[in-house]
Design a protein around this motif. Sequence first.
Motif, short mmCIF file in Angstrom:
data_model
loop_
_atom_site.label_atom_id
_atom_site.label_comp_id
_atom_site.label_asym_id
_atom_site.label_seq_id
_atom_site.Cartn_x
_atom_site.Cartn_y
_atom_site.Cartn_z
N ILE A 204 0.72 -1.26 0.00
CA ILE A 204 0.00 0.06 0.02
C ILE A 204 0.93 1.25 -0.26
O ILE A 204 1.60 1.43 0.93
N SER A 210 -7.17 1.29 -1.21
CA SER A 210 -7.34 -0.19 -1.23
C SER A 210 -8.79 -0.62 -1.77
O SER A 210 -9.77 0.06 -1.32
N ASP A 332 -8.43 2.09 4.26
CA ASP A 332 -7.55 1.38 3.60
C ASP A 332 -6.78 0.30 4.45
O ASP A 332 -6.57 -0.88 4.13
N PHE A 333 -6.73 0.76 5.93
CA PHE A 333 -6.07 0.02 6.98
C PHE A 333 -7.09 -1.24 7.63
O PHE A 333 -6.74 -2.05 8.07
N ILE A 349 3.48 -1.03 4.15
CA ILE A 349 2.89 0.17 3.82
C ILE A 349 3.99 1.34 3.87
O ILE A 349 4.72 1.32 4.73
N ILE A 352 2.69 5.02 6.72
CA ILE A 352 1.66 4.68 7.41
C ILE A 352 0.71 6.01 8.27
O ILE A 352 -0.35 5.84 8.44
N PHE A 380 6.24 -1.21 7.69
CA PHE A 380 5.80 0.11 7.28
C PHE A 380 6.92 1.16 7.46
O PHE A 380 7.99 1.01 8.39
#
Length: 451
Positions: A204, A210, A332-333, A349, A352, A380
């Motif tokens: 991501i 997403s 998204d998370f 990610i 983040i 991340f």
Amino acid sequence: MLIRVVATNFRSYGQETEFNMLPSQNVRRFDWHVHNSAKGANVLRTAVIYGANGAGKSCLIKAIGRLQEMVINGTVPPPFFRDANKFNDPEKPVTLEMEFGTGDNQYSYGVSYRGNTCVEEWLYSTVKAKPECIFERKIEEKSGKIRINLKVSKREEAKSKLLVSLLETNLLKGNELMLSKRDVVKNKHITAAYNWIVSKLTVIDPETHSTSIFDDRYSDKVFKEQSEKLITALDLGINGLTLKDEDIESFKLRMAEWPGLIQGIDKILKQLSEQPDGEQEALLESGAFTVNIRKEGDKYYARRVQAQHSVGDNLYDFELKEESDGTQRVFDFVPMVHHVKNDACTFVIDEIDRSLHPTLVRALVKRIVTDRGMKGQLIFTTHDAGLLDGKIFRNDEIWFAEKDRETQNTSLYTLDQFKPRADLDIEKGYLNGRFGAIPFLAKLNELSWEE
């Protein structure tokens, strides 16, 4: 699970540079942060990467994303992507390699490419002390021909020779990957490696939303309730989520006052109609809506996720686009939190903390990291020094990216290399430059603003 990534001549990684999820023997705390594997290497559950702007943090995420993208597309990227480090010999190829465990085996897969040509590609099984070659392909320098070494049983040697000959002469083009021919080769190791890279690895970046928030999981009552609990706990002002499906023609009629949205829908419908196989869905982001267009049977549908806000006794629906950038980022998370808890997958990610309050980021990360039942991995990058806390991460889970001012090459190293005391304030030490990987601001201090 991801074990290691090695990048050579990729953007700021001019020299061979490794990032890995291997636990250090020096670290004794939080032994439950390690996933113990029955086959292959034990790996850490989390990693956080720090560094100044332009130091190369995002380049690492891009390297992982580029290798996954090549596997999905089946080809090396076109020359205009300019992945190669500009300070190296222009003839030097870019090399990306990834080692990972699938549960049943452990593999090392790599690609070396230059221009629009795959110079070298390989897949090894590394579960044993001595790596076992699954396949190798190389381009001969003089002839430019593809040469393939494919491991098979003695019983299949004759059939394999014919298949290799066909691949070398006709089936495998110079820009194509051997993994893209898995249906032709029919090798269980090649299929397993492909499936892990495509299905178990999620990358991501800061700009990509997403599409998983639009899938059928939000139709599942348990998943929906768990998602709503998480979103409510993060104090976003959202009371619930609704998943709305509507026939595409009915949706277009209701949205007639948004001509730009209608044009976007028609364009996507045309693209989907031209795809006889593969996924029949696409994400459309307009100025006011985020809509998933999907085909089910002979019909197309528009799917939206809407957030419900309450004022008094009334509930009001908000489009995803009407929420703040930070709230959209949280969406998204949300699937990621559930995946890393319940599945042996890897999420990577970049930034983040993008558009998110530091307190929210800390709460979200702590929620994941402190879950002893976590089955997946989370890697991340961030600038949020507040996460540099020995009560959250092990020393071998904290990484730094630093760029050499003379060579412009990025190096990666962990906090564990400094062997800090257990009572050290890691955040303060980092911001004071004790571990490097921070901006050098001496020239800024020398500026005379009055001139």
